[in-house]
Design an enzyme around this catalytic site. Sequence first.
Site, PDB file in Angstrom:
ATOM      1  N   HIS A   1     -15.439 -18.841 -69.266  1.00  0.00           N
ATOM      2  CA  HIS A   1     -16.757 -18.273 -69.574  1.00  0.00           C
ATOM      3  C   HIS A   1     -17.756 -19.425 -69.483  1.00  0.00           C
ATOM      4  O   HIS A   1     -17.921 -20.179 -70.437  1.00  0.00           O
ATOM      5  CB  HIS A   1     -16.772 -17.658 -70.976  1.00  0.00           C
ATOM      6  CG  HIS A   1     -15.773 -16.569 -71.187  1.00  0.00           C
ATOM      7  ND1 HIS A   1     -16.067 -15.241 -70.992  1.00  0.00           N
ATOM      8  CD2 HIS A   1     -14.463 -16.623 -71.578  1.00  0.00           C
ATOM      9  CE1 HIS A   1     -14.998 -14.500 -71.257  1.00  0.00           C
ATOM     10  NE2 HIS A   1     -14.009 -15.318 -71.611  1.00  0.00           N
TER      11      HIS A   1
ATOM     12  N   ARG B   1     -20.886 -19.106 -69.233  1.00  0.00           N
ATOM     13  CA  ARG B   1     -22.027 -18.732 -70.086  1.00  0.00           C
ATOM     14  C   ARG B   1     -23.354 -18.460 -69.389  1.00  0.00           C
ATOM     15  O   ARG B   1     -24.275 -17.966 -70.029  1.00  0.00           O
ATOM     16  CB  ARG B   1     -22.245 -19.786 -71.175  1.00  0.00           C
ATOM     17  CG  ARG B   1     -21.067 -20.006 -72.111  1.00  0.00           C
ATOM     18  CD  ARG B   1     -20.665 -18.743 -72.816  1.00  0.00           C
ATOM     19  NE  ARG B   1     -19.726 -18.978 -73.920  1.00  0.00           N
ATOM     20  CZ  ARG B   1     -18.994 -18.043 -74.482  1.00  0.00           C
ATOM     21  NH1 ARG B   1     -19.075 -16.787 -74.037  1.00  0.00           N
ATOM     22  NH2 ARG B   1     -18.192 -18.313 -75.477  1.00  0.00           N
TER      23      ARG B   1
ATOM     24  N   ASP C   1      -9.272 -19.426 -71.135  1.00  0.00           N
ATOM     25  CA  ASP C   1     -10.269 -18.636 -71.860  1.00  0.00           C
ATOM     26  C   ASP C   1     -11.337 -19.574 -72.436  1.00  0.00           C
ATOM     27  O   ASP C   1     -11.750 -19.440 -73.587  1.00  0.00           O
ATOM     28  CB  ASP C   1      -9.625 -17.797 -72.965  1.00  0.00           C
ATOM     29  CG  ASP C   1     -10.560 -16.760 -73.569  1.00  0.00           C
ATOM     30  OD1 ASP C   1     -11.658 -16.552 -73.012  1.00  0.00           O
ATOM     31  OD2 ASP C   1     -10.201 -16.160 -74.602  1.00  0.00           O
TER      32      ASP C   1
ATOM     33  N   HIS D   1     -18.889 -22.541 -77.757  1.00  0.00           N
ATOM     34  CA  HIS D   1     -20.020 -22.256 -78.645  1.00  0.00           C
ATOM     35  C   HIS D   1     -20.483 -23.582 -79.225  1.00  0.00           C
ATOM     36  O   HIS D   1     -19.712 -24.543 -79.295  1.00  0.00           O
ATOM     37  CB  HIS D   1     -19.616 -21.311 -79.779  1.00  0.00           C
ATOM     38  CG  HIS D   1     -19.098 -19.984 -79.328  1.00  0.00           C
ATOM     39  ND1 HIS D   1     -19.931 -18.975 -78.903  1.00  0.00           N
ATOM     40  CD2 HIS D   1     -17.830 -19.507 -79.239  1.00  0.00           C
ATOM     41  CE1 HIS D   1     -19.199 -17.918 -78.570  1.00  0.00           C
ATOM     42  NE2 HIS D   1     -17.928 -18.218 -78.755  1.00  0.00           N
TER      43      HIS D   1
END
Length: 425
Positions: free
Chosen positions: A57, A59, A294, A298
């Site tokens: 991800h 983002r 994965d 954050h």
Amino acid sequence: MLTIRNATLADGSKRDVRIDTDAGRISAIGSSLTESGEAIDATGKLLLPGAIDAHVHFREPGFSHKETWETGSKSAAAGGVTTVVDQPNTNPPTIDGESFDEKAKLAEKSYIDYGINGGVTPEWNPESLFDRPVLALGEVFLADSTGKMGIEEDLFREAAERATDDYLVVTVHAEDADLFDEDAKSRGDSDVDAWSAYRTAAAEAAAVERACEIGDELGARLHIAHTSTPEGIDAAQKIGATCEVTPHHLFLSRDDADELGTFGRMNPPLRSEKRREEVFARVADGTVDMIATDHAPHTKEEKDASIWNAPSGVPGVETMLPLLLEQARKNNLSYDRVADLTARNPSKVFGMPRKGRIEEGRMADLVLVDPDEPRKIRGDDLHSKCGWTPFEGWTGVFPELTMVRGNVVFEDGEFGVAVGENVRG
């Protein structure tokens, strides 16, 4: 031309590898190849096919404060990853032609090659989405995960049928929310293990079984994302679906919850140490198809919240291969098995026939490492924008050089130029 001399390959053989840098491909493999162009002496070094991380991800668009295509791909290159598959839960989600084009434009900043997965929501537009070079569908949430991408079974069937018509893999996030333990919520904000108690192991196994039943019925090619339990892995294998395991589920367990705090919250959650050991055994014996991270970064500020309010996800694209190589250095895995898990199998499952192996005619996606030079993993030394890792203080074997289609994108701590391309063209 460039020749890498005296390299040790994953199978233990010593070879020279010649690269046609203009074509970006391996042109010859042998012993004592004749001189032609530049050369790298790889005596005592391990030469591996570049890793393919089939689940990241990065983002963008929408969450560039967490990661960008530039920072994520640099982090990948520094960890020996030469291709990534980006998932669709950005803002906007990648569910139609317009959103695909927006993400593809941003991905032009990538230092490494990439595939872009299409997403499935009630609002998706498969006609325009499948008009683009989509790699696969997914990560499709068969049951609730974030509250944003979960879909009903009828829509899952529709998506699987459409993907099958276009010969695409469906990557499935399998957790049955009906089997979550609501009583775990009474354990309070300070009990970080409550997240694992809440999202039960049984919820994963049940959802894998149901997804595989539907996939088998439709003749769909299913890939189960981030299997975290031996039961989930076995359910996927039973029906013939492929599956991946993340480094955090391979190496971390509920025993690490107190030390990690909310930085160890992810979906699926950490499992018991016994289950972790059983997952590792299935990775080592060939049952599991691949390792994928994965990679879901954050910020530290976002993760510094209660266990019920912190966002789920951890970074991992830069530390995947180094952690696995450390296991090989310790003889817990073979180097050949690491190459299977990180390159050969992902290239086969996701249809990248020119990647994943060190063979004549294949793309020169290569990683050179010194297996005798492990170092401590420090978040401050990594290149992800989030600036932290759940593997702080662990040991890994990091690349000296990473090459994408014959282009050096990382060498001795320095980056080359951004050469990333969509693997679907």
